[in-house]
Design an enzyme around this catalytic site. Structure first.
Site, short mmCIF file in Angstrom:
data_model
loop_
_atom_site.label_atom_id
_atom_site.label_comp_id
_atom_site.label_asym_id
_atom_site.label_seq_id
_atom_site.Cartn_x
_atom_site.Cartn_y
_atom_site.Cartn_z
N LYS A 191 0.97 -1.06 0.09
CA LYS A 191 0.19 -0.09 0.09
C LYS A 191 0.79 1.31 -0.12
CE LYS A 191 -1.96 3.02 2.65
NZ LYS A 191 -2.07 4.30 1.62
N GLY A 217 6.57 5.43 8.01
CA GLY A 217 5.71 6.50 8.07
C GLY A 217 5.78 7.29 9.43
N GLY A 277 2.51 4.74 13.05
CA GLY A 277 3.07 3.88 13.53
C GLY A 277 2.58 3.12 14.53
N GLU A 329 9.30 1.87 10.64
CA GLU A 329 10.51 2.95 10.43
C GLU A 329 9.92 4.04 10.46
OE1 GLU A 329 13.60 2.27 10.44
OE2 GLU A 329 13.80 0.19 9.83
N CYS A 362 13.31 11.21 7.00
CA CYS A 362 13.29 10.91 8.12
C CYS A 362 14.61 11.24 9.00
CB CYS A 362 12.90 9.55 8.18
SG CYS A 362 14.16 8.43 7.30
N GLU A 366 9.17 16.61 14.83
CA GLU A 366 9.40 16.59 13.32
C GLU A 366 8.78 17.47 12.63
OE1 GLU A 366 8.34 13.10 11.11
OE2 GLU A 366 10.43 12.73 10.51
#
Ligand code: NAD
Length: 492
Positions: A175, A228, A233, A250, A284, A385
């Protein structure tokens, strides 16, 4: 306008509902592709196909060597089509073509490496503490693996999952992000040339609530490999826990890039720029907290601002562009919101600090390279973030303070250390709570080296030899080679 279809059981089809949504080019603002808007019915069909393929003779009876060769062939096909894949990905996420092309060419190495590992995962013969027993272990695939990917490096991050998952003998339902589905559908088309039996690779497209969640909670999915954000997550982890599914997560980061006063400052300025402005900060591993020793703070900041202020914003397909647009409007607005938050918090904006326009282009989602100094590590601009070209500069006195600031955060994906002292390089690297530490370099990854996060940056590791074990489970087989037991009630 390109009309895409989804890929289930080796066949191309529209979504069960017949609905679709548009994919936008973040540089031109144009809708350029129509993507099927799947729902739980499509997920059901895809998981069913993957499960049937997993149990099929065509897939199960392949030797590990034959499977590995197929995986390697897939890598070669992708390499042959790297330019085409890269151009499509850039149309979807606006990243620099030069960077995406490098990624697409590099992807083949994951298939070579994990294809090569397919027949090298060996079990053991434990010396059992009982007479007349042969015990051996073997690694077996898990079954249907869901591979869920974000929009910033859709193909590369998919390949990090796909190559080990297939080499281990699993089947997959992919996906991709709703913002960047096209390149993944193109990759699925190319998988046909590698000769995978129908149902081994399936792709469903659409939104997280309509496709991602039903996929993650599907009983027949045995493993979820997710890249993501932290919130996604967390939801995936909670859902997977109820069915005891394996997960690799991740997730995001807020990595500290630490410059000591004994560093090669030219190299370190390059490293600071590459840490935050490459890919417009949408990585990331962005070194979004720059920690500067107070003895070099002012000089370093001045050099950094000078160099960053001449970065060229522009068309991601042009070779001389250094800063490409932001991948989608939601992310663009989020970055601008964080710039406002930083200003309100009292951080000092020494470069950029807003959106930008590029000559001859009115639709591109550009944000100026932005640097905030005087940031305190407790501010939101230091703790959350942003996923954009926004750097927080934090001052420190000595090694202990640098490590303490770097670790004072929920994330733990990566870190950078700039120093000429070997002792300091080793000591600081070992004290940092991060899955990857770079010394006198930044933003390097490889198929041979494990990658993943500490703390809220994730679970499990991708890349490196042990990554294939994330897609395998171990079975212990006992053979009794002696005479039959006399007393069935006694422990054997
Ligand atoms: P996101 O979490 O919004 O979405 C990622 C993917 O997961 C998409 O396909 C989305 O549809 C799906 N998804 C989201 N929530 C889900 C749920 N509850 N159940 C099932 N599927 C769900 O992330 P994004 O905005 O696409 O990507 C940016 C984020 O990804 C950033 O936080 C970035 O740090 C992270 N990222 C991490 C790595 C890494 O390797 N650690 C690499 C790249 C990006």
């Amino acid at each position: 306008m390109h009309n895409y279809q989804i890929y289930i059981n080796g066949q191309w089809r529209d979504s069960a509902s017949g609905n679709s949504f548009d994919s936008l080019n973040p540089y031109t603002g144009e809708s350029w592709a129509s993507i099927p808007r799947c729902n739980a019915a499509d997920v059901e069909a895809a998981v069913d196909a993957a499960n049937t393929a997993f149990e099929s003779e065509a897939w199960r009876s392949l030797t590990a060597t034959a499977r590995g060769k197929m995986v390697k062939r897939f890598g070669q096909v992708l390499l042959d089509n790297a330019e085409k894949l890269a151009a499509i990905e850039v149309r979807d996420n606006g990243k620099l073509y030069s960077e995406v092309l490098n990624q697409c060419r590099y992807m083949t190495e994951w298939f070579e490496y994990f294809g090569g590992l397919a027949d090298k995962v060996e079990g053991t013969v434990p010396p059992i503490d009982k007479p007349k027993v042969l015990n051996y272990t073997r690694y077996e695939p898990l079954g249907v693996c869901a591979c869920i990917t974000p929009w910033n490096s859709p193909l590369l991050l998919l390949v990090w999952k796909l190559a080990p998952a297939l080499a281990a003998g699993n089947t997959v339902v992919i996906k991709p992000s709703e913002y960047t589905s096209a390149s993944t559908l193109e990759l699925a088309k190319l998988s046909e040339l590698a000769g995978f039996p129908p149902g081994v690779i399936n792709v469903v497209t659409g939104y997280s609530s309509e496709v991602g969640e039903p996929l993650v909670s599907h009983k027949k999915v045995r493993k979820i490999a997710f890249t993501g954000g932290e919130e996604g997550g967390r939801q995936v982890n909670i859902s997977a826990a109820s069915d005891f599914k394996k997960v690799t997560l991740e997730l995001g980061g807020k990595s500290a890039n630490i410059v000591f006063d004994d560093a090669d400052l030219d190299q370190a300025v390059d490293g600071a720029i590459s840490g935050i402005f490459a890919a417009s900060g949408q990585t990331c591993i962005a070194g979004s907290r720059l920690l500067l020793q107070d003895t070099i703070h002012d000089e370093f900041l001045e050099r950094l601002v000078d160099m960053s202020s001449i970065a060229k914003l522009g068309d991601p397909m042009s070779e001389d562009t250094q800063i490409a647009p932001i991948a989608n409007e939601l992310q663009y607005k989020k970055i601008l919101k964080y710039i406002d938050i930083a200003k309100t918090e009292g951080a000092k904006c020494v470069l950029g600090g807003g959106s930008a326009t590029v000559e001859g282009n009115h639709e591109g989602l550009f944000v100026l390279p932005t640097i905030f100094s005087d940031v305190d590590n407790s501010m939101r601009i230091a703790q959350e973030e942003v996923f954009g070209p926004v750097l927080s500069v934090i001052r420190f006195k000595d090694e202990d303070e640098a490590v303490s600031i770097a670790n004072d955060i929920d994330y733990g994906l990566a870190a950078g250390v700039w120093t000429k002292s070997l002792n300091r390089a080793v000591n600081v690297s070992e004290r940092l709570q991060a899955g990857t530490v770079w010394v006198n370099t930044y933003r390097s990854t490889s198929y041979t080296s494990p990658f993943g996060g500490y703390k809220s940056s994730g679970l499990g590791r991708e890349n490196g030899q042990q990554a294939i074990k994330e897609y395998l489970q171990v079975k212990s087989i006992w053979l009794h080679t002696g005479e039959s037991t006399k007393n069935p009630y006694a422990r054997r």
